[in-house]
Design an enzyme around this catalytic site. Structure first.
Site, mmCIF file in Angstrom:
data_model
loop_
_atom_site.group_PDB
_atom_site.id
_atom_site.type_symbol
_atom_site.label_atom_id
_atom_site.label_comp_id
_atom_site.label_asym_id
_atom_site.label_seq_id
_atom_site.Cartn_x
_atom_site.Cartn_y
_atom_site.Cartn_z
ATOM 1 N N LYS A 1 3.155 -18.933 9.733
ATOM 2 C CA LYS A 1 3.999 -19.008 10.924
ATOM 3 C C LYS A 1 3.130 -19.241 12.164
ATOM 4 C CE LYS A 1 7.258 -16.307 13.619
ATOM 5 N NZ LYS A 1 8.153 -15.165 13.742
ATOM 6 N N GLU B 1 -6.811 -14.840 6.743
ATOM 7 C CA GLU B 1 -6.816 -15.024 5.288
ATOM 8 C C GLU B 1 -6.429 -16.461 4.935
ATOM 9 O OE1 GLU B 1 -5.370 -12.498 6.873
ATOM 10 O OE2 GLU B 1 -5.520 -10.623 5.741
ATOM 11 N N GLY C 1 8.498 -13.665 9.862
ATOM 12 C CA GLY C 1 7.743 -14.068 8.669
ATOM 13 C C GLY C 1 8.411 -13.591 7.381
ATOM 14 N N ARG C 2 8.806 -12.328 7.350
ATOM 15 C CA ARG C 2 9.362 -11.764 6.108
ATOM 16 C C ARG C 2 10.812 -12.175 5.880
ATOM 17 N NH1 ARG C 2 7.973 -8.149 9.884
ATOM 18 N NH2 ARG C 2 9.550 -6.813 10.840
ATOM 19 N N GLU D 1 7.705 -3.262 6.251
ATOM 20 C CA GLU D 1 7.210 -3.851 7.495
ATOM 21 C C GLU D 1 8.331 -3.827 8.549
ATOM 22 O OE1 GLU D 1 5.758 -8.132 8.083
ATOM 23 O OE2 GLU D 1 3.865 -7.110 7.793
ATOM 24 N N HIS E 1 7.879 2.748 -20.050
ATOM 25 C CA HIS E 1 6.720 3.190 -20.818
ATOM 26 C C HIS E 1 5.545 3.523 -19.911
ATOM 27 C CE1 HIS E 1 8.704 2.254 -24.620
ATOM 28 N NE2 HIS E 1 9.307 1.319 -23.892
ATOM 29 N N LYS F 1 -6.320 -5.598 11.894
ATOM 30 C CA LYS F 1 -6.814 -6.970 12.080
ATOM 31 C C LYS F 1 -7.918 -6.980 13.139
ATOM 32 C CE LYS F 1 -2.416 -9.382 11.247
ATOM 33 N NZ LYS F 1 -1.385 -10.217 11.849
HETATM 34 O O1 LIG Z 1 2.743 -16.533 8.482
HETATM 35 P P1 LIG Z 1 1.575 -15.928 9.187
HETATM 36 O O2 LIG Z 1 1.621 -16.132 10.652
HETATM 37 O O3 LIG Z 1 0.297 -16.428 8.589
HETATM 38 O O4 LIG Z 1 1.632 -14.379 8.977
HETATM 39 C C1 LIG Z 1 1.572 -13.792 7.697
HETATM 40 C C2 LIG Z 1 2.031 -12.383 7.712
HETATM 41 O O5 LIG Z 1 1.243 -11.593 8.591
HETATM 42 C C3 LIG Z 1 2.042 -10.636 9.252
HETATM 43 O O6 LIG Z 1 2.181 -11.013 10.581
HETATM 44 C C4 LIG Z 1 1.426 -9.268 9.234
HETATM 45 O O7 LIG Z 1 1.058 -8.875 7.974
HETATM 46 C C5 LIG Z 1 3.389 -10.711 8.521
HETATM 47 O O8 LIG Z 1 4.427 -10.253 9.293
HETATM 48 C C6 LIG Z 1 3.441 -12.155 8.192
HETATM 49 O O9 LIG Z 1 4.418 -12.445 7.241
#
Ligand SMILES: O=P(O)(O)OC[C@H]1O[C@](O)(CO)[C@@H](O)[C@@H]1O
Length: 535
Positions: free
Chosen positions: A199, A205, A258-259, A344, A375, A504
């Site tokens: 987003k 990452e 995002g979620r 979240e 199990h 972060k």
């Molecule tokens: O889509 P982006 O901006 O890479 O963010 C990834 C994720 O990181 C967060 O901002 C925090 O973990 C989530 O809300 C989001 O889904």
């Protein structure tokens, strides 16, 4: 009149030890404690909520202004007040034509245009018209994203395995190089399409994984890898900096959290895997649940009933967690998906106005598919000292008619578990079993104690005909709105996530120290760990 919370607390105090099963003796409990929405059937009858408690819970939702808050969300009001944003993921799946205004502009045309572009792109890739550098069709898609840019499509990819007729889809999320390395092993870069989904397009990452995967593509294809790339983001200028062709960028607005984003461009890997038509069915399922949420009376409203059950268990019974147990192997990633959606959204400690919350908010959400969980941790569910409310999911029919006997076993097990949790097994029954096993006297008593099940453990069950795209759309929208309703009652903002920021920031500050700089201003524990972890 007594305050509603007090009514609920008193009801529980008086009925805590009552047998849940005995509630079925009075009237037609199922008529009140179950409801349907298109393909979904929800049963909340195996809980200790009685008619009076349900009345009070419904009153709680009304008193919290649920109807107004719901209308505000669907109308595009900026209900995410800490980020100053509307919350309109529902618009991504809506086929309504009436203008939907955010900041005075109708958002519907851009949504429709992006969906149409996604469809042209996805069908182009699937047919081979949009091909790899060599002209060969793409065989594999690698989605690079994390959190909301990963969990939704990764969960749906498994759920839609029977519908998969496009390229294979793979997901790289963790910054751990092992994830990229292991995912890319065995895939041919010459026929792989890479989607960078973020987003913000700043998530460390995802940016790190993208560089690594681009390097992998360049190693095989040379410097020009543009035909193998696509991006999904709200930050189009940043995608250009990464060298991704504008025509391959699928944008969405900041009013999609995002979620909550798998209904739009973040769902591109799903569309590539199952095709545009099936993806529309997925959207239609969610839209049907949206309509149900907006129009069904609260007492028969699935998200409302599920939320009120959650509030009862969390705030009145004091249960800290809830287990989501899909008796559906293809929903194996649903618990992980719901962890982000629920925790979240509702893992919050201040109300919208900044003051401390008055009650506990979202519980820990966890789970595994049945029967595997049976199990592993079901021992704890049945005889542990904590009570864990359970949410079962089960389909009437599987996608494997030739393996119907498997599905019969699955259904029998699912029903058996909710029955066993509710009914338990008395000490007297356990003694008879111990007798049959040949135990006598005090040894019989001792053996019986171990074989006794307290029962009276609550569960809810969601049943559906078959795990189709429409049904998954309904299911996910149901959970989204459940989270919303709970958030409204707790007076929290379910749409921000400030709690992820501190880690972060500290990781950014620690990186140079991990790479060799002297540890500065760190506590002794962190300093010692840094020493140990230096290569
Ligand atoms: O889509 P982006 O901006 O890479 O963010 C990834 C994720 O990181 C967060 O901002 C925090 O973990 C989530 O809300 C989001 O889904």
């Amino acid at each position: 009149m007594k305050p509603i919370w007090q009514t609920l607390e008193q009801n529980y105090a008086e009925n805590k030890a009552r047998s849940i099963a005995s509630l079925f003796d009075k009237g037609d409990r199922l008529a009140r404690f179950s409801a349907t929405a298109d393909e979904l059937y929800l049963d909340v009858a195996k809980t200790n909520i009685d008619d009076d408690a349900l009345d009070a819970l419904l009153a709680l939702a009304e008193a919290a202004g649920l109807a107004e808050r719901r209308a505000a969300m669907f109308a595009g009001e900026k209900i995410n007040t800490t980020e100053g944003r509307a919350v309109l993921h529902t618009a991504l799946r809506s086929s309504e034509a009436a203008p939907l205004l955010v900041d005075g502009r109708d958002v519907r045309p851009a949504i429709a245009e992006t969906l149409a572009r996604m469809e042209i792109f996805a069908e182009g890739v699937r047919s081979g018209k949009i091909a790899s550098q060599s002209g060969a069709p793409f065989t594999d898609v690698v989605n690079i994203g994390i959190g909301g840019s990963d969990l939704g499509p990764a969960m749906a990819r498994l759920a839609f395995a029977p519908y998969q007729d496009g390229p294979r889809t793979h997901f790289i999320s963790n910054v751990d190089g092992a994830h990229a390395r292991d995912t890319l092993r065995g895939i041919d870069p010459a026929t792989t399409l890479v989607i960078v989904a973020s987003k913000t397009f700043t998530t460390i990452e995802t940016m790190t994984n993208a560089e690594t995967v681009f390097g992998w593509l360049r190693g095989a294809l040379g410097e020009k890898i543009g035909t193998h790339l696509a991006a999904v983001s709200t930050a189009q200028e940043l995608t250009s900096k990464m060298g991704i062709d504008r025509a391959r960028v699928f944008g969405f607005a900041d009013w999609v959290g995002g979620r909550y984003s798998l209904w739009g461009p973040v769902g591109l890997p799903i569309m590539l895997a199952i095709g545009a038509e099936r993806f529309r069915e997925f959207l239609d399922g969610a839209a049907a649940l949206d309509a149900h949420f907006q129009n069904a009376p609260l007492a028969q409203n699935l998200p409302v009933l599920l939320a009120l059950t959650g509030i009862w268990h969390r705030n009145i019974c004091g249960y800290d967690t809830r287990a989501v147990l899909p008796y559906d192997q293809r929903l194996a990633r649903l618990p992980a998906y719901l962890q982000q959606l629920d925790m979240e959204s509702n893992g919050k400690r201040v109300q919208m106005d900044g003051t401390a919350v008055e009650r506990d908010t979202g519980p820990v959400v966890w789970g595994e598919p049945g029967t595997n969980g049976q199990h592993a941790f079901y021992q704890f569910l049945h005889q542990g000292t904590d009570v864990i409310p359970v949410e079962f999911l089960i389909a009437a029919e599987a996608h494997e008619p030739e393996l119907a006997h498997h599905h019969d076993l699955l259904k029998a097990n699912c029903l058996a578990q909710s029955e066993a949790l509710m009914l338990g097994r008395s000490f007297e029954e356990a003694k008879q079993i111990a007798s049959r096993l040949g135990f006598e006297g005090t040894e019989r008593e001792r053996q019986a104690a171990h074989r006794t099940f307290p029962g009276n453990r609550p569960s809810v069950t969601l049943a559906y005909p078959k795990l189709t795209p429409f049904v998954l759309g309904q299911l996910i929208a149901l959970y989204e709105h459940r989270v919303f309703v709970e958030g409204v009652v707790w007076k929290i903002n379910s749409f921000d996530q400030w709690g992820v920021e501190l880690g972060k920031e500290l990781a950014n500050a620690l990186l140079p120290m991990v790479q060799g700089d002297e540890a500065k201003d760190k506590d002794p524990s962190t300093t010692a760990l840094l020493e140990r972890l230096r290569e």
